[in-house]
Design a protein around this motif. Structure first.
Motif, short mmCIF file in Angstrom:
data_model
loop_
_atom_site.label_atom_id
_atom_site.label_comp_id
_atom_site.label_asym_id
_atom_site.label_seq_id
_atom_site.Cartn_x
_atom_site.Cartn_y
_atom_site.Cartn_z
N ASN A 144 29.23 24.08 57.30
CA ASN A 144 28.77 23.96 55.82
C ASN A 144 29.84 24.61 54.76
OD1 ASN A 144 26.42 23.10 56.83
ND2 ASN A 144 25.26 24.81 56.49
N GLY A 145 29.76 24.00 53.66
CA GLY A 145 30.85 24.61 52.70
C GLY A 145 30.55 25.89 52.28
N GLU A 146 31.56 26.76 51.91
CA GLU A 146 31.71 28.08 51.68
C GLU A 146 30.94 28.13 50.37
OE1 GLU A 146 34.53 31.84 51.05
OE2 GLU A 146 35.41 29.65 50.74
N PRO A 147 30.07 29.16 49.76
CA PRO A 147 29.48 29.39 48.64
C PRO A 147 30.51 29.66 47.57
CG PRO A 147 28.28 30.56 50.56
CD PRO A 147 29.47 30.07 50.95
N GLY A 148 30.44 29.36 46.42
CA GLY A 148 31.41 29.57 45.37
C GLY A 148 30.84 30.97 44.79
N GLU A 149 31.83 31.60 44.29
CA GLU A 149 31.69 33.01 43.75
C GLU A 149 30.98 32.81 42.45
OE1 GLU A 149 35.72 35.39 44.06
OE2 GLU A 149 35.68 34.25 42.44
N GLU A 381 28.23 40.90 53.37
CA GLU A 381 29.03 39.93 52.91
C GLU A 381 29.54 38.89 53.94
OE1 GLU A 381 32.60 38.66 49.32
OE2 GLU A 381 31.64 40.78 49.54
N LYS A 382 30.11 39.49 54.63
CA LYS A 382 30.89 38.59 55.74
C LYS A 382 29.99 38.10 56.60
CE LYS A 382 34.30 39.11 59.53
NZ LYS A 382 35.40 38.04 58.75
N ILE A 383 28.92 38.70 57.31
CA ILE A 383 28.08 37.98 58.04
C ILE A 383 27.08 37.14 57.42
CG2 ILE A 383 26.07 39.78 57.95
CD1 ILE A 383 26.00 39.68 60.92
N GLU A 384 26.82 37.33 56.20
CA GLU A 384 26.08 36.47 55.42
C GLU A 384 26.97 35.12 55.09
OE1 GLU A 384 24.67 38.35 52.09
OE2 GLU A 384 23.30 39.78 53.05
N LYS A 385 28.14 35.38 54.98
CA LYS A 385 28.89 33.96 54.56
C LYS A 385 28.90 33.00 55.66
CE LYS A 385 32.30 34.24 51.71
NZ LYS A 385 33.77 34.45 51.25
N LEU A 386 29.30 33.87 56.97
CA LEU A 386 29.19 33.30 58.15
C LEU A 386 27.78 32.22 58.36
CD1 LEU A 386 30.90 35.53 60.76
CD2 LEU A 386 32.05 33.49 60.05
N PHE A 387 26.77 32.82 57.98
CA PHE A 387 25.55 32.33 58.15
C PHE A 387 25.38 31.26 57.36
CE2 PHE A 387 21.23 32.03 56.58
CZ PHE A 387 20.50 31.63 57.70
N VAL A 388 25.74 31.20 55.96
CA VAL A 388 25.55 30.28 55.04
C VAL A 388 26.24 29.12 55.55
CG1 VAL A 388 25.97 29.46 52.78
CG2 VAL A 388 25.08 31.60 53.25
N MET A 389 27.61 29.30 56.26
CA MET A 389 28.46 28.26 56.43
C MET A 389 28.06 27.59 57.89
SD MET A 389 32.21 29.66 55.14
CE MET A 389 32.95 28.19 55.57
N THR A 390 26.89 27.83 58.51
CA THR A 390 26.81 27.39 59.81
C THR A 390 25.64 26.30 59.71
OG1 THR A 390 27.05 29.57 60.89
CG2 THR A 390 25.52 28.03 62.15
N ASN A 391 25.93 25.21 60.37
CA ASN A 391 25.12 23.96 60.48
C ASN A 391 24.06 24.19 61.34
OD1 ASN A 391 23.89 21.84 60.39
ND2 ASN A 391 25.80 20.47 60.75
N MET A 392 22.73 24.65 60.98
CA MET A 392 21.81 25.06 61.60
C MET A 392 20.91 23.81 62.33
SD MET A 392 21.55 28.34 62.15
CE MET A 392 22.31 29.65 61.31
N GLU A 393 21.56 22.70 61.81
CA GLU A 393 21.03 21.50 62.58
C GLU A 393 21.58 21.06 63.96
OE1 GLU A 393 21.14 18.49 59.65
OE2 GLU A 393 19.77 19.54 58.24
#
Length: 436
Positions: A144-149, A381-393
């Motif tokens: 998934n895309g990285e969240p913006g600041e 911050e690091k682990i939450e960004k990895l989670f957001v960018m993971t395609n859970m489908e």
């Protein structure tokens, strides 16, 4: 209501990156088609740009949220998604940008056209074409895309002026500005006629020019919020020379020398560094009775506080209404400006260091806590960004995320904290079972 606004609190959010795609070649006569999913596009930045046509922060009074667009998702045939356009936000010259949480200065924007990125867009997620390896030539993995600041900002406008007029209310600052420049400030025979800073361009007969600002009148206790002074003292911080205007006629029953001491005390109490700026004392209203005698006494009292090696500020006797003594005052001001360098507004300790790239090894990639329902909670911050960018489908993406957690030491840390088979672990809104 005054239309002058010099402070604002806003929220900015850059665009998130587009999601990478999982796709495979499906062409006739091409056997065993490999991965063909493209990367997502970059999210838009939020950029402040200085517009010299703006004079206040009024545009931020009703519009406090600025959000850039996200990047497009990746496409098949290995095509990248389109990057989003940046969001440009115009600010007036002299705008200081601070982080609302830390109070640190992010940027000081003073030049026309100057740009500064206040929130960076997220990078696009990688498509499955990026994850192909000899061992896994057809991966069903994408990011998934990285969240913006996203950040909350405080904006402060500190007007750009070379010379600042300070003094008690009704000492003639507005009259003086209206006489020596084309500015047309409101003038009245009552206190606090000036309720917003006025600025005008002054040109001397010798051809020198400079910007002069008339600031609302100060009174004792201004730095503590008394009167209007506390709202506008910030505007004097950019000036290089201070013209201290004093009503030498004493028409309101005050002693001119006591006025001089009181205003300097307010400047010093607000910001000790304001006293580093050279001052010229403007003895105004010299066309009034008793002004000459008061000026004589003023000079005597002033001299008592200086020794033979330390000279008092220059004093110019003028009359704004009668246009007397102004030419000599302006020439001396221009000469003093030519010798005076700009004063730094902020020390390094007040500035936010934006020139850092990479991960700080001393900072933990994650922290572990436990909720009241006995659930283990992972945050950071690091682990939450990895989670957001993971395609859970996609199962393969989830397994990749599990390997990343193991590589960060999450499994071992949970064991040490006492986690057992079947315990629930939560990251954000996502829960999974811990398997030892």
């Amino acid at each position: 209501m005054s239309m002058f606004l010099d402070t604002a609190k806003i929220q900015v959010k850059a665009g998130r990156g587009g999601d990478g795609m999982v796709a495979f070649r499906r062409e006739k006569y091409v056997p065993n088609g490999g991965p063909w999913g493209g990367d997502g596009g970059r999210g838009g930045n939020v950029i402040f740009v200085v517009n010299e046509g703006l004079r206040t922060l009024m545009d931020f009074r009703y519009n406090r949220h600025f959000k850039a667009k996200p990047g497009e998702n990746g496409m098949s045939k290995g095509m990248h998604g389109k990057g989003a356009e940046d969001l440009y936000v115009s600010v007036p010259q002299g705008t200081t940008v601070k982080d609302a949480q830390t109070g640190k200065v992010i940027s000081d924007l003073v030049e026309h056209g100057q740009e500064f990125i206040v929130a960076r867009g997220g990078r696009g997620g990688r498509g499955n074409i990026r994850f192909a390896t000899p061992r896994n030539p057809a991966p069903e993995i994408s990011e998934n895309g990285e969240p913006g600041e996203e950040r909350e900002l405080e904006l402060e406008l500190k007007i750009l002026a070379d010379v600042g007029l300070v003094g008690f209310p009704s000492v003639g600052k507005s009259t003086l500005l209206s006489v020596v420049s084309a500015a047309k400030p409101k003038i009245g025979a009552y206190h606090f006629t000036t309720i917003v800073p006025n600025i005008g361009m002054v040109r001397t007969k010798s051809g020198e020019s400079f910007a002069m600002a008339d600031l609302p009148g100060l009174i004792e206790g201004a730095h503590q919020g008394v009167g209007l002074g506390t709202q506008f003292l910030r505007h004097i911080e950019r000036t290089r020379v201070i013209l201290h205007v004093i009503d030498m006629s004493g028409s309101e029953g005050r002693d001119p020398y006591e006025d001089y001491l009181a205003i300097n005390k307010e400047l010093e109490s607000y910001n000790l560094r304001l006293m580093e700026r050279p001052q010229i004392i403007v003895a105004n209203k010299m066309d009034m009775p008793e002004s000459q005698e008061n000026l004589k006494q003023f000079k005597e009292k002033l001299q008592q506080n200086y020794d033979e090696f330390d000279h008092p500020p220059m004093i110019f006797a003028v009359s704004g209404i009668a246009h007397q003594g102004l030419e000599a005052l302006l020439d001396a001001t221009a000469e003093l400006l030519s010798k005076t360098e700009s004063f730094p507004l902020y020390e390094e300790s007040q500035m936010l260091d934006e020139a850092y790239y990479g991960f700080d090894e001393e900072e933990k990639a994650f922290t572990i806590s436990r909720d009241d329902d006995a659930t283990w909670v992972l945050s950071g911050e690091k682990i939450e960004k990895l989670f957001v960018m993971t395609n859970m489908e996609r199962d393969e993406s989830i397994m990749k995320f599990a390997r990343q957690l193991r590589g960060l030491g999450v499994d071992q840390a949970l064991r040490e904290r006492g986690a057992k088979d079947g315990d629930i672990v939560r990251i954000g809104n996502f829960e999974f079972e811990f398997v030892d």
